[in-house]
Design an enzyme around this catalytic site. Structure first.
Site, PDB file in Angstrom:
ATOM      1  N   MET A   1       0.951  -1.221   0.099  1.00  0.00           N
ATOM      2  CA  MET A   1      -0.094  -0.088   0.056  1.00  0.00           C
ATOM      3  C   MET A   1       0.662   1.406  -0.215  1.00  0.00           C
ATOM      4  O   MET A   1       1.783   1.441   0.569  1.00  0.00           O
ATOM      5  CB  MET A   1      -0.884  -0.066   1.178  1.00  0.00           C
ATOM      6  CG  MET A   1      -1.830  -1.278   1.302  1.00  0.00           C
ATOM      7  SD  MET A   1      -2.891  -1.316   2.758  1.00  0.00           S
ATOM      8  CE  MET A   1      -4.000   0.391   2.328  1.00  0.00           C
ATOM      9  N   SER A   2       0.646   1.977  -1.161  1.00  0.00           N
ATOM     10  CA  SER A   2       1.408   3.200  -1.195  1.00  0.00           C
ATOM     11  C   SER A   2       0.854   4.576  -0.435  1.00  0.00           C
ATOM     12  O   SER A   2       1.585   5.474  -0.407  1.00  0.00           O
ATOM     13  CB  SER A   2       1.579   3.655  -2.695  1.00  0.00           C
ATOM     14  OG  SER A   2       0.538   3.988  -3.160  1.00  0.00           O
ATOM     15  N   VAL A   5      -4.748   6.091  -4.243  1.00  0.00           N
ATOM     16  CA  VAL A   5      -5.925   5.642  -4.571  1.00  0.00           C
ATOM     17  C   VAL A   5      -6.170   4.157  -4.914  1.00  0.00           C
ATOM     18  O   VAL A   5      -6.773   3.190  -4.545  1.00  0.00           O
ATOM     19  CB  VAL A   5      -6.802   6.452  -5.353  1.00  0.00           C
ATOM     20  CG1 VAL A   5      -8.078   5.688  -5.785  1.00  0.00           C
ATOM     21  CG2 VAL A   5      -7.064   7.775  -4.852  1.00  0.00           C
ATOM     22  N   SER A   7      -3.685   1.381  -4.781  1.00  0.00           N
ATOM     23  CA  SER A   7      -3.600   0.296  -3.957  1.00  0.00           C
ATOM     24  C   SER A   7      -4.298   0.053  -2.703  1.00  0.00           C
ATOM     25  O   SER A   7      -4.841  -0.929  -2.397  1.00  0.00           O
ATOM     26  CB  SER A   7      -2.095   0.457  -3.197  1.00  0.00           C
ATOM     27  OG  SER A   7      -1.929   1.871  -2.519  1.00  0.00           O
ATOM     28  N   MET A  26       6.065   0.061   1.737  1.00  0.00           N
ATOM     29  CA  MET A  26       7.731   0.138   1.391  1.00  0.00           C
ATOM     30  C   MET A  26       8.200   1.611   1.875  1.00  0.00           C
ATOM     31  O   MET A  26       7.916   2.421   1.230  1.00  0.00           O
ATOM     32  CB  MET A  26       8.028  -0.150   0.120  1.00  0.00           C
ATOM     33  CG  MET A  26       7.546  -1.480  -0.531  1.00  0.00           C
ATOM     34  SD  MET A  26       8.383  -1.845  -2.172  1.00  0.00           S
ATOM     35  CE  MET A  26       7.450  -0.579  -3.247  1.00  0.00           C
ATOM     36  N   CYS A  85      12.704  -0.875 -10.430  1.00  0.00           N
ATOM     37  CA  CYS A  85      12.113  -0.856  -9.222  1.00  0.00           C
ATOM     38  C   CYS A  85      10.959  -2.117  -9.327  1.00  0.00           C
ATOM     39  O   CYS A  85      10.987  -2.897  -8.264  1.00  0.00           O
ATOM     40  CB  CYS A  85      11.441   0.176  -8.863  1.00  0.00           C
ATOM     41  SG  CYS A  85      10.814   0.203  -7.214  1.00  0.00           S
ATOM     42  N   GLY A 109      -1.317  -2.024  -6.894  1.00  0.00           N
ATOM     43  CA  GLY A 109      -2.484  -1.238  -7.654  1.00  0.00           C
ATOM     44  C   GLY A 109      -2.129  -1.088  -9.122  1.00  0.00           C
ATOM     45  O   GLY A 109      -2.686  -0.027  -9.635  1.00  0.00           O
ATOM     46  N   CYS A 181       9.357   8.413  -8.020  1.00  0.00           N
ATOM     47  CA  CYS A 181       8.982   8.649  -6.486  1.00  0.00           C
ATOM     48  C   CYS A 181      10.061   9.369  -5.782  1.00  0.00           C
ATOM     49  O   CYS A 181       9.849  10.146  -4.840  1.00  0.00           O
ATOM     50  CB  CYS A 181       8.382   7.420  -5.572  1.00  0.00           C
ATOM     51  SG  CYS A 181       9.782   6.168  -5.772  1.00  0.00           S
TER      52      CYS A 181
END
Length: 332
Positions: A1-2, A5, A7, A26, A85, A109, A181
């Protein structure tokens, strides 16, 4: 979960379908952006009533992804950190850690569709063509595919946002995740902080010295902006020679087109791929794709393509199916 929306809705859909869900975040950097994302992801997990686990992968991420990104620009090539990644961090290190905790699957997601076909798995473009992320997943293998789920891959973005609104997620999640990111500001600013600027000559298509550049790493093939040359006509980056520290430009866009290229680190999702093979090839994420023939690590387009860039991924499709890809290494 980042904390985003996609994820968040993925976790919701899995729980709704009866899965035993845990939220995993993460931690990739000690930054304000990362801290806020962690807080948002934790809030969604709490609302869903699922356990929340944090994996601090910042050291591995720095070594594998960020250093690769910086080093690539230092070598005069334009990398795609998201592809690396996905292979090494999300569906590599994170997947292994999740399995070690007893998980059966790792869900994300990503907008992509996975299907079981025969004894293996295939990936297909998302139902939402504007959000499709299959381009970034060409380096995955069958072992990884057997352990991953993509709950929102068959939905369009507006439907995902509708689910988030109905379940009050939008108040708990921020903006959508950005492609790069780890960059707090712009790419050029990030590179200037991490690479030494070195001036050099700018040479045109007539082999004439027409100006000076402030550092090769701020340029990429086909670029028009920030070429410091006084001229009534626009110039485009044609070639970057890192050894001689020369920026080659052209005023003729025809010089930016090529039909044959060479790629390295080729990966095919099916090990039964036979060559030569006809494909639709994308030379960058925003590229609509062009017909080409792949034979080993050589790719020839039916029609010449503009601004093919070493370091970027070239990704192959057959209709909606993701076949594989490689990293562009040479323009023939």
């Amino acid at each position: 979960m980042s904390g985003g929306v996609d994820s968040s809705v993925s976790a919701f859909l899995l729980k709704k379908d009866g899965y035993d869900v845990s939220g995993v975040f993460m931690r990739l950097a000690n930054s304000k952006k990362s801290f806020n994302a962690e807080k948002e992801a934790r809030g969604v997990a709490k609302k869903l009533g699922v356990p929340f686990v944090i994996f601090d992968l910042s050291k591995e991420f720095k070594k594998i992804v960020i250093d690769y990104f910086i080093d690539s620009y230092g070598l005069g090539i334009t990398p795609n950190p998201c592809v690396l990644c996905n292979k090494e961090i999300k569906f590599g290190l994170l997947l292994r850690k999740a399995m070690s905790l007893g998980a059966d699957y790792l869900a994300t997601g990503h907008y992509v569709i996975k299907q079981r076909r025969g004894s293996g798995y295939k990936l297909f473009k998302s139902k939402d063509s504007k959000k499709d992320q299959s381009y970034f997943l060409w380096r995955l293998n069958q072992k990884q595919l057997s352990k991953v789920l993509f709950p929102v891959g068959g939905l369009i973005k507006e439907r995902v946002r509708e689910i988030a609104r109905k379940n009050d997620f939008l108040k708990k999640v921020g903006k959508e995740s950005e492609d790069i990111c780890f960059i707090e500001k712009d790419i050029v600013g990030f590179l200037k902080d991490n690479l030494k600027m070195k001036e050099g000559d700018i040479i045109n298509e007539k082999n004439e010295k027409i100006g000076r550049h402030s550092g090769l790493f701020i340029y990429t093939i086909g670029q028009r902006k920030n070429i410091r040359v006084s001229s009534s006509k626009p110039y485009y980056v044609r070639k970057i020679d890192i050894k001689k520290n020369i920026l080659f430009v052209t005023s003729d866009e025809k010089d930016l087109y090529a039909k044959k290229i060479k790629a390295k680190k080729m990966n095919w999702l099916s090990k039964n791929t036979k060559f030569p093979i006809k494909v639709l090839a994308k030379t960058r994420y925003g590229h609509e794709g062009a017909r080409a023939v792949v034979d080993g690590n050589m790719i020839e387009f039916v029609k010449a393509q503009r601004a093919i860039t070493p370091g970027q991924s070239i990704v192959f499709y057959k209709d909606q199916e993701l076949l594989g890809g490689g990293i562009i290494s040479e323009i023939k």
